[in-house]
Design a protein around this motif. Structure first.
Motif, short mmCIF file in Angstrom:
data_model
loop_
_atom_site.label_atom_id
_atom_site.label_comp_id
_atom_site.label_asym_id
_atom_site.label_seq_id
_atom_site.Cartn_x
_atom_site.Cartn_y
_atom_site.Cartn_z
N ALA A 150 -12.13 51.53 44.14
CA ALA A 150 -11.38 51.18 42.93
C ALA A 150 -10.78 49.79 43.06
N ALA A 151 -10.27 49.48 44.25
CA ALA A 151 -9.71 48.15 44.48
C ALA A 151 -10.79 47.08 44.37
N ALA A 152 -11.95 47.34 44.97
CA ALA A 152 -13.05 46.38 44.93
C ALA A 152 -13.51 46.12 43.50
N ASP A 153 -13.46 47.14 42.66
CA ASP A 153 -13.84 46.99 41.25
C ASP A 153 -12.90 46.04 40.51
N HIS A 154 -11.73 45.81 41.08
CA HIS A 154 -10.75 44.88 40.49
C HIS A 154 -10.57 43.64 41.37
N ASP A 155 -11.59 43.35 42.19
CA ASP A 155 -11.61 42.15 43.02
C ASP A 155 -10.49 42.10 44.06
N VAL A 156 -10.10 43.26 44.57
CA VAL A 156 -9.11 43.33 45.64
C VAL A 156 -9.78 43.94 46.87
N ILE A 157 -9.70 43.24 47.98
CA ILE A 157 -10.34 43.72 49.21
C ILE A 157 -9.28 44.37 50.10
N ILE A 158 -9.46 45.64 50.37
CA ILE A 158 -8.64 46.35 51.35
C ILE A 158 -9.59 47.03 52.33
#
Length: 204
Positions: A150-158
């Motif tokens: 879900a984070a990757a879909d919003h351009d956030v890398i965790i």
């Protein structure tokens, strides 16, 4: 089980950075029996492109390492190694670490404030007093994989925590790094993370 363990490898890649309390001692420093191989790097504290690291080994391993030294491909020039040694010897290294610790302390505080403000009681912050990342325990019933995607879909890398466990993780959690981010990007990233996780939180 303990009797079968001959050596422990300690990878302390960012141990210089702690923001409150006393420094956490290394396993190698606590070990009276010479059973810890200590690994360190200057990538986080100085410059990643140097590709410069070091290893502190128990005395009984020195002979084997020297005998096999030619098998290790050395990619760092002697000039850089001597320059760093001089940097450390003159005290400039410690001054640099103090400056970087101050910089990261500020970013760390901004990250914690943003998480508390945006994510509130949907997560628990773990390991918040040191290093260049924090661990977030998810207090909503989503899996590690779901949260990361879900984070990757919003351009956030965790990052996942599960590879660090031999067996199943006791609870869903993720790693968030902040060392290379600006203060603005930290705040924006957590805002995006909130947007990404809202459907997961409200779907249960």
């Amino acid at each position: 089980m303990g009797s079968r363990i001959k050596f422990i490898i300690e990878d302390d890649y960012d141990g210089e950075f702690r923001y409150s309390g006393h420094p956490i001692p290394s396993l190698q420093g606590l070990d009276p029996n010479g059973r810890v191989i200590y690994l360190g790097t200057f990538s986080k504290s100085l410059l990643p492109s140097l590709r410069l690291s070091f290893m502190i080994v128990p005395p009984e391993l020195m002979k084997s390492i020297k005998n096999n030294n030619q098998l290790m491909k050395q990619t760092v020039s002697a000039h850089l190694q001597f320059a760093l040694a001089d940097f450390i010897k003159t005290g400039e290294w410690q001054k640099h670490i103090n400056r970087m610790r101050s910089l990261y302390r500020k970013k760390h505080a901004i990250l914690l404030e943003a998480i508390r403000s945006e994510l509130g009681n949907t997560v628990e912050i773990l390991g918040k007093n040191s290093r260049l990342h924090i661990l977030l325990r998810l207090l909503f019933p989503a899996s590690e994989e779901e949260a990361i995607q879900a984070a990757a879909d919003h351009d956030v890398i965790i990052y996942p925590v599960s590879p660090s466990y031999k067996e199943q993780t006791p609870f869903a959690s993720v790693l968030i790094g902040y060392g290379g981010l600006s203060e603005e990007d930290i705040r924006l990233g957590i805002q995006k993370l909130k947007t990404a996780w809202v459907p997961l939180i409200t779907s249960y």
